[in-house]
Design a protein around this motif. Structure first.
Motif, PDB file in Angstrom:
ATOM      1  N   VAL A  75       1.228  -1.181   0.249  1.00 28.18           N
ATOM      2  CA  VAL A  75      -0.159   0.184  -0.001  1.00 28.18           C
ATOM      3  C   VAL A  75       0.932   0.718  -0.397  1.00 28.18           C
ATOM      4  CG1 VAL A  75      -1.825   1.319   0.790  1.00 28.18           C
ATOM      5  CG2 VAL A  75      -1.748  -1.382   1.075  1.00 28.18           C
ATOM      6  N   GLU A  95      -2.534   4.912   0.571  1.00 29.33           N
ATOM      7  CA  GLU A  95      -3.443   4.347   0.945  1.00 29.33           C
ATOM      8  C   GLU A  95      -4.068   3.607  -0.839  1.00 29.33           C
ATOM      9  OE1 GLU A  95      -6.080   8.136   2.042  1.00 29.33           O
ATOM     10  OE2 GLU A  95      -5.073   8.120   3.699  1.00 29.33           O
ATOM     11  N   LYS A  96      -3.026   3.421  -1.461  1.00 28.53           N
ATOM     12  CA  LYS A  96      -3.471   2.919  -2.795  1.00 28.53           C
ATOM     13  C   LYS A  96      -3.160   1.728  -2.684  1.00 28.53           C
ATOM     14  CE  LYS A  96      -3.285   2.770  -7.744  1.00 28.53           C
ATOM     15  NZ  LYS A  96      -2.447   3.495  -8.909  1.00 28.53           N
ATOM     16  N   GLU A  97      -4.223   0.047  -2.930  1.00 30.73           N
ATOM     17  CA  GLU A  97      -2.964  -0.757  -2.490  1.00 30.73           C
ATOM     18  C   GLU A  97      -2.785  -1.930  -4.310  1.00 30.73           C
ATOM     19  OE1 GLU A  97      -4.413  -4.580  -1.097  1.00 30.73           O
ATOM     20  OE2 GLU A  97      -5.536  -4.109  -1.641  1.00 30.73           O
TER      21      GLU A  97
END
Length: 297
Positions: free
Chosen positions: A11, A14-16
């Protein structure tokens, strides 16, 4: 060295980027990694070399978590991620010698690695004079200095001419046969198909498929449309009797052609004044799998 990636996720802001990625790399194998740009290929390789931190999941070598003894693990790894790290103001030999000292590699071994990657003639020239392909070779030489058990290569065919591509292909197969595990990403799918035992298809940070390449020892299949397909078949069959040919209505099909044989076929056509009107490669296993992946998305 057997490597296992178990439910690895990454991550970032906050982006996987990677989502529960699981696979294993066996000894004496070449495993390909393919996917569109932004799929997470380079991120995965960075996680495997300690250049980025795993958010969750585990990376195991011989059932042991690599982070319990990371220095011991990384000593057995060679890698070229994205652009090779080189010093333009040094010559090629001094550049390798610098990295050899860091890794405790004897100076005598440098010459052997230089010969392996085909840089003997230019190794004492400054790196800033090197072409992209030569820099790519020097980066691979750097990755081989510590005699790695695991070799990780990110787009190693970039910038290489056809002869250099063949040399690299032969080198990787030789390393595999000597016991090295190789994990390689590339958009050059036909080259991967020739050398890989399997290939992992990555899309949007997730593994979509793992393709086994049991028939990789076979060559490509090409279709030729010439000014005289019947004569073309006779000429090729006479000079290359082991080549499997099939004459269709509009084209001549050559089955399982090795990359080394293909130039011979085209030379024979030219020598016998047979015009080549159209030439195409029948889609490979990996290309088909990749197209299906993209199509699904």
């Amino acid at each position: 060295m057997k490597i296992e990636c178990n439910n690895i996720s990454k991550v970032y802001k906050e982006k996987e980027i990677l989502k529960n990625v699981s696979f294993s790399l066996a000894e004496n194998q070449i495993i390909g990694l393919i996917g569109p740009n932004g799929a997470g290929k380079t991120t995965l390789m960075k996680l495997m070399t300690g250049l980025s931190k795993i958010s969750s999941g585990s990376l195991l070598v011989d059932k042991q978590n690599v982070y319990n003894d990371f220095p011991n693990y990384i000593q057995k790894v060679g890698a070229v991620i994205e652009t090779p790290m080189l010093y333009d103001y040094l010559n090629g030999f001094d550049c390798l010698n610098y990295f050899a000292k860091i890794r405790g590699v004897k100076k005598e071994y440098i010459s052997y690695v230089v010969q392996l990657v085909g840089l003997t003639q230019v190794i004492h020239q400054r790196v800033k004079t090197y072409s992209l392909g030569m820099k790519q070779r020097l980066g691979i030489a750097q990755a081989l200095l510590n005699k790695p058990e695991l070799l990780i290569l990110d787009e190693p065919f970039n910038g290489l001419d056809p002869l250099a591509v063949k040399d690299l292909r032969d080198l990787l197969l030789s390393l595999k046969n000597s016991g090295t595990t190789i994990f390689i990403s590339s958009h050059t799918l036909n080259e991967l198909e020739l050398i890989c035992d399997s290939a992992i298809l990555l899309q949007d940070g997730e593994i979509q498929n793992i393709v086994m390449l049991a028939n990789k020892e076979k060559g490509i299949t090409i279709q030729l449309k010439t000014s005289n397909n019947v004569l073309a078949r006779e000429v090729i069959q006479l000079e290359l009797p082991n080549l499997n040919l099939r004459l269709a209505t509009d084209y001549l099909e050559c089955l399982d052609v090795s990359p080394n044989t293909l130039p011979e076929v085209l030379t024979l056509l030219t020598k016998n004044q047979i015009d080549l009107i159209e030439f195409k490669e029948v889609q490979s296993i990996l290309q088909t799998a990749f197209d299906e992946l993209i199509g699904e998305k």
